[in-house]
Design a protein around this motif. Sequence first.
Motif, PDB file in Angstrom:
ATOM      1  N   TYR A   1       0.758  -1.197   0.052  1.00 46.93           N
ATOM      2  CA  TYR A   1      -0.014  -0.148   0.070  1.00 46.93           C
ATOM      3  C   TYR A   1       0.933   1.246  -0.117  1.00 46.93           C
ATOM      4  CZ  TYR A   1      -3.020  -3.719   1.744  1.00 46.93           C
ATOM      5  OH  TYR A   1      -3.695  -4.700   1.980  1.00 46.93           O
ATOM      6  N   ALA A   2       0.597   2.455  -0.612  1.00 46.75           N
ATOM      7  CA  ALA A   2       1.145   3.606  -0.540  1.00 46.75           C
ATOM      8  C   ALA A   2       0.848   4.487   0.488  1.00 46.75           C
ATOM      9  CB  ALA A   2       0.738   4.151  -1.930  1.00 46.75           C
ATOM     10  N   TRP A   3       0.103   4.117   1.744  1.00 47.58           N
ATOM     11  CA  TRP A   3      -0.113   4.927   2.695  1.00 47.58           C
ATOM     12  C   TRP A   3       1.007   5.472   3.621  1.00 47.58           C
ATOM     13  CZ3 TRP A   3       1.148   3.039   7.381  1.00 47.58           C
ATOM     14  CH2 TRP A   3       1.055   1.509   7.731  1.00 47.58           C
ATOM     15  N   LEU A   4       2.121   4.814   3.324  1.00 41.73           N
ATOM     16  CA  LEU A   4       3.425   5.234   3.804  1.00 41.73           C
ATOM     17  C   LEU A   4       4.356   5.291   2.740  1.00 41.73           C
ATOM     18  CD1 LEU A   4       4.198   3.395   7.347  1.00 41.73           C
ATOM     19  CD2 LEU A   4       3.940   5.912   6.764  1.00 41.73           C
ATOM     20  N   ASP A   5       5.039   6.287   2.504  1.00 35.81           N
ATOM     21  CA  ASP A   5       6.127   6.450   1.431  1.00 35.81           C
ATOM     22  C   ASP A   5       6.931   5.295   1.398  1.00 35.81           C
ATOM     23  OD1 ASP A   5       7.765   6.936  -0.803  1.00 35.81           O
ATOM     24  OD2 ASP A   5       8.635   8.759  -0.051  1.00 35.81           O
TER      25      ASP A   5
ATOM     26  N   LEU B   1       7.370  -4.330  -4.518  1.00 34.67           N
ATOM     27  CA  LEU B   1       6.362  -3.606  -4.830  1.00 34.67           C
ATOM     28  C   LEU B   1       5.007  -3.942  -5.387  1.00 34.67           C
ATOM     29  CD1 LEU B   1       6.284  -0.425  -4.565  1.00 34.67           C
ATOM     30  CD2 LEU B   1       6.945   0.102  -6.873  1.00 34.67           C
ATOM     31  N   ASN B   2       4.167  -3.940  -4.830  1.00 34.05           N
ATOM     32  CA  ASN B   2       2.687  -4.368  -5.366  1.00 34.05           C
ATOM     33  C   ASN B   2       2.615  -3.601  -6.908  1.00 34.05           C
ATOM     34  OD1 ASN B   2       0.120  -4.243  -6.305  1.00 34.05           O
ATOM     35  ND2 ASN B   2      -0.393  -5.386  -4.391  1.00 34.05           N
TER      36      ASN B   2
ATOM     37  N   ARG C   1       7.607   6.578  -9.676  1.00 34.03           N
ATOM     38  CA  ARG C   1       8.193   5.548  -8.395  1.00 34.03           C
ATOM     39  C   ARG C   1       9.288   4.934  -8.660  1.00 34.03           C
ATOM     40  NH1 ARG C   1       3.255   4.277  -5.514  1.00 34.03           N
ATOM     41  NH2 ARG C   1       3.524   5.917  -4.149  1.00 34.03           N
ATOM     42  N   LEU C   2       9.062   4.228  -9.937  1.00 37.75           N
ATOM     43  CA  LEU C   2      10.237   3.360 -10.245  1.00 37.75           C
ATOM     44  C   LEU C   2      11.542   4.000 -10.524  1.00 37.75           C
ATOM     45  CD1 LEU C   2      11.020   0.482 -11.135  1.00 37.75           C
ATOM     46  CD2 LEU C   2      10.430   1.238 -13.735  1.00 37.75           C
ATOM     47  N   LEU C   3      11.462   5.053 -11.234  1.00 36.79           N
ATOM     48  CA  LEU C   3      12.795   5.780 -11.613  1.00 36.79           C
ATOM     49  C   LEU C   3      13.272   6.305 -10.011  1.00 36.79           C
ATOM     50  CD1 LEU C   3      14.567   7.021 -13.609  1.00 36.79           C
ATOM     51  CD2 LEU C   3      13.141   8.978 -13.578  1.00 36.79           C
TER      52      LEU C   3
END
Length: 240
Positions: A164-168, A183-184, A192-194
């Motif tokens: 989940y992205a709720w925490l960076d 990563l899901n 985000r990948l870069l």
Amino acid sequence: MTLIYGHRGAKGEAPENTLTSFRRCLERGVRRCELDLHLSQDGELMVIHDPTLKRTTGRRGKVSEHDAQELMTYDARLGGPGWVQSCPIPRLAELFEKCDFEHWQLEVKSASRVRAERMVLAIRELAERYELLRKITVTSSSRTVLRALEQLTPDLSRGLVAEYAWLDPLKVAKNYGCDLLALNWTLCTPERLLKAQQQGLHVSVWTVNEPALMRRLADFGVDSLITDFPGLAIATLGKG
């Protein structure tokens, strides 16, 4: 080149997290795998996803309530692809002995501080015994586990599992000195990948089972993807 990891061996092709499944993964030409670990009552590292036995063996109780010798007699082929032969729950040591993978992602689920410490020390001891220290990354979504890895086994590669992205996830990975980010796939944007790769993280995306999605993520430039169908991934992307 996007590398391929077999998810729990070859979860879509054989009963997950069994020796049969990991051998199937290798037969497909995929020499990287992801698996899940829990401790038996007597402190052995057992390869099974759930903390309980019900889903894959039909038995009651928790993995932690049974000794390793007992767990190794339990047939773990329930709920997966149909399989004729019995597929016992393996010890991690057995897989290390019998499967020649180039790299292993070993996921440790959430655990108490004491249990997390026992698990990471047990992983390190086995990795050293089988001379696999450089071929293993221990992953977890648990801060407790990541902290234990950082403090007790700093020479083991570690990775954050982010669903989940709720925490960076990049911030959390950096805080715990991770070098891999599992990563899901739904969180894997090109941006985000870069950013993750610029931070020095190997980005491994899960669980990727559709050829079109495999190709899309490979085009994004993911370092590796984790799939239930290693044979399909090889056919789609070629050897990673």
